[in-house]
Design a protein around this motif. Structure first.
Motif, short mmCIF file in Angstrom:
data_model
loop_
_atom_site.label_atom_id
_atom_site.label_comp_id
_atom_site.label_asym_id
_atom_site.label_seq_id
_atom_site.Cartn_x
_atom_site.Cartn_y
_atom_site.Cartn_z
N HIS A 64 3.26 -0.59 2.78
CA HIS A 64 2.03 0.17 3.04
C HIS A 64 2.38 1.40 3.87
O HIS A 64 3.27 1.36 4.74
N LEU B 30 -1.70 0.58 -6.93
CA LEU B 30 -1.80 1.35 -5.69
C LEU B 30 -3.26 1.59 -5.36
O LEU B 30 -4.05 1.96 -6.22
N GLY C 151 8.92 0.05 -3.21
CA GLY C 151 8.75 -1.26 -2.56
C GLY C 151 9.99 -2.12 -2.58
O GLY C 151 11.01 -1.81 -3.21
N GLU D 106 5.49 -5.46 -1.38
CA GLU D 106 4.82 -4.16 -1.37
C GLU D 106 4.79 -3.58 0.04
O GLU D 106 4.53 -4.29 1.01
N ILE E 135 -0.37 -1.92 -3.15
CA ILE E 135 0.16 -1.04 -2.12
C ILE E 135 -1.02 -0.27 -1.53
O ILE E 135 -1.82 0.30 -2.26
N THR F 135 7.57 3.77 -0.44
CA THR F 135 6.37 2.93 -0.50
C THR F 135 6.03 2.55 -1.93
O THR F 135 5.70 1.40 -2.23
#
Length: 667
Positions: free
Chosen positions: A348, A411, A331, A346, A453, A328
């Motif tokens: 999730h 993030l 990415g 990105e 993210i 994550t």
């Protein structure tokens, strides 16, 4: 009253000579520009000025309100000096609105005394050239204000300028005496043909929460932008502002005390957004990364697991979760499809689990690994806390950025994800997929960027029921769940063998010294102590900026066939088996290729992405028993274990048309 006296002709010539010597090309560009009504910036480096003329540099630093306007006038005079070479050319003219912008980055002024944090701004910083770094949390509308006025003495006919004062809300006070020598006249008249106006905007910047300690409240300061500086930053931007600290009276509101508030009048603004992804990793560290993968070229998955064990090392096991966190944060690659629509890169991640399964610890550690992060909770955030809101300040409506906007390019960790208000749930749909937030509040209609993210964590509603869908267990809608690439369910089931292993690990951690923890693994990933996030953070930043993996034919076939198989058996997970799953598979495969230090997405990366999605499903389409992600552990021989999993998955996928070309016997 701020009046400009007779110019010091010596200093004026020094400034003009400096500009001609070091910025001749820039002056030529300004002269050849077509519109004489525009305001043109002329950027200079303070370090260069200090090397060439230290006394002049000291005067600009210590008395900027007097010498920066003089520098602007010197730029006009420097244009006149070189204008003869260009006067025959079309559109060539001496521009009257040129502003010298001073960049102090990399100069001796980049020190704690002149480059303090916003929370440490004091009266001693007033009147000098000051630099502040922060994030724009509020941006006002662009206004037009009256600029300097030119007065003429009725007695001696001397003309001089009076500049507006910030303290009196940018009003121009009438002079009390003539500044000319040997003239004490108090009779003046305004030169009407020289009336000047300026663009004007107020923003507010706040110090980054990542440089603050626990319990510290981030401070903010208003910043005034004029002329060419207006509208170059927006809410959520990281900026460095150089200017002069002064004070102004707060708004006169009923029952509110009127005080002097600090405000920074900007001379130079630098957006840091484009620098966030820059790689400032030393070459020797990069060579160690390459040497690390050279040592593990025969057993690449063992090297990958060594990196994953450095993620949240205080938590035992949880291989699946640590792999999901790494993929994550790294990415995939953002691209533009044939219609011109941007497809996000990105990923999730959502952790759904019982209390005590380490969800919040993963959130906090992931925030350490990211160079820009915001941590918040769903219940404790208002609409401004998550997205954006309109606030009224001094009778004017302004936009104030929330967590998703402030985390742009980084993030955003949201704990208690299911506790969000209905309004925020509707807004976060656009922020997660289109990576923008559309605002229409108080007459302010705009779109803000949220290329962030989203890492969410939530508890199931009551006892988790495996027979029910994920949407029922979490009370999250299907469209919202489909936007997460990975949704991991961590169930605290009773497993005596697992409980014995975990308790032994926790007790041994309490007894041994930190330096002796996992000595063998520390030698493998030996760039720093295993418990620190520095190396892993550097590695993630490097592979994100260095590699842009491309899918191979084998990886495409594996991903396509798995997607078709999921669509055929999508009865229990209909909310998640959408086209977004196909995009998630591509992103996860690209992220795994980056994690493996490659520029090519192989079948190994595709199979790993499939296993991550399988762990994310409540019912599996390929593997008969996915198992509890909470009880997943690191294996001793990951490469051999992967070979078994790959053979099993390829056998399942071989029933899909067009996939028979893969020779399973080769595996």
């Amino acid at each position: 009253m701020v009046a400009v006296m007779e110019n010091d002709s010596g200093r004026d010539k020094e400034m003009a000579a400096y500009l001609i010597k070091f910025h001749l090309e820039h002056l030529k560009t300004i002269i050849l520009s077509s519109d004489p009504r525009l305001h043109y910036p002329l950027h200079i480096d303070f370090a260069e000025l200090m090397d060439d003329n230290p006394p002049l540099a000291h005067l600009i630093f210590s008395q900027p309100t007097e010498y920066i306007p003089l520098f602007d006038e010197s730029a006009i005079w420097a244009q006149k000096v070189i204008y003869d070479d260009f006067k025959k050319l079309e559109n060539a003219s001496v521009k009257a609105f040129v502003h010298v912008r001073i960049n102090v980055c990399g100069s001796p002024l980049e020190c704690p005394e002149t480059f303090p944090s916003i929370g440490r701004v004091r009266v001693k910083h007033r009147g000098i050239l000051l630099t502040l770094k922060g994030t724009v949390i509020r941006s006002g509308a662009v206004k037009m204000i009256e600029g300097e006025k030119i007065y003429e003495c009725r007695v001696c006919k001397h003309r001089f300028k009076i500049y507006p004062e910030v303290e009196t809300r940018n009003s121009v006070s009438r002079p009390t005496f003539c500044p000319s020598q040997n003239c004490e006249s108090t009779r003046f008249q305004i030169v009407e043909d020289k009336k000047i106006c300026h663009d004007y905007q107020e923003i507010k910047i706040q110090e980054s929460t990542q440089v603050l300690g626990v319990g510290a409240i981030p401070r903010s300061v208003p910043v005034i932008l004029k002329d060419d500086l207006v509208d170059i930053v927006k809410a959520g931007d990281d900026v460095i502002v150089t200017g002069v600290l002064t004070a102004k009276w707060s708004s006169d509101m009923r029952d509110v005390r009127c005080d002097l508030e600090p405000v920074l009048v900007a001379n130079y603004v630098r957006r840091m957004n484009e620098l966030k992804s820059d790689i400032d990793i030393p070459d020797d560290i990069i060579m160690k990364f390459k040497q690390f993968w050279s040592d593990f070229k025969d057993t690449p998955l063992k090297g990958r697991n060594a990196i994953l064990q450095a993620i949240c090392p205080q938590i035992f096991g949880l291989f699946t979760v640590k792999l999901a966190v790494a993929l994550t944060l790294i990415g995939g690659v953002q691209h533009v499809d044939a219609s011109g629509t941007k497809v996000r890169g990105e990923s999730h991640l959502l952790l759904v689990g019982d209390p005590g399964t380490g969800k919040s610890q993963f959130l906090k550690f992931a925030a350490k690994l990211s160079n820009r992060s915001v941590i918040t909770t769903g219940l404790g955030s208002t609409s401004a806390g998550l997205t954006v809101t309109a606030v009224k300040d001094g009778g004017e409506w302004m936009l104030e950025a929330g967590a998703l906007v402030l985390a742009d390019g980084g993030l955003c960790c949201i704990d208690e994800f299911d506790s969000m208000r209905e309004h925020d749930r509707a807004t976060i749909h656009e922020a997660m997929e289109q990576q923008t937030i559309s605002v229409a509040k108080a007459g302010l209609v705009t779109t803000l960027s949220t290329r962030t993210i989203v890492f969410g964590a939530t508890n199931p509603k009551g006892q988790y029921d495996p027979d029910q869908s994920l949407s029922v267990n979490t009370t999250l809608s299907g469209p919202l769940l489909s936007r997460f690439d990975i949704v991991l369910v961590l169930l605290d089931t009773k497993n005596p063998e697992w409980d014995a292993v975990v308790s032994s690990h926790i007790l041994s951690e309490a007894q041994q010294d930190k330096g002796n923890h996992d000595e063998n693994l520390s030698n493998i990933w030996s760039l720093t102590m295993l418990r620190r996030a520095d190396v892993t953070s550097r590695y993630i930043r490097f592979v994100k900026g260095y590699f842009r993996p491309v899918l191979t034919k084998e990886a495409e076939k594996a991903i396509s066939s798995y997607y078709q198989l999921q669509r055929r058996s999508a009865t229990h997970n209909a909310a998640r088996t959408t086209v977004r799953m196909l995009e998630s598979l591509i992103r996860l495969a690209q992220a795994h290729a980056r994690l493996m230090f490659r520029n090519e997405v192989t079948r190994l990366d595709a199979i790993t992405a499939i296993l991550c999605i399988e762990s994310s499903m409540t019912t599996s389409a390929i593997v008969d028993s996915v198992g509890n992600a909470l009880h997943s552990n690191f294996t001793e021989n990951p490469d051999q274990e992967y070979a078994k999993q790959e053979r099993l998955i390829l056998e399942k996928l071989s029933c899909i048309d067009g996939f028979q070309e893969i020779n399973i016997a080769e595996v």
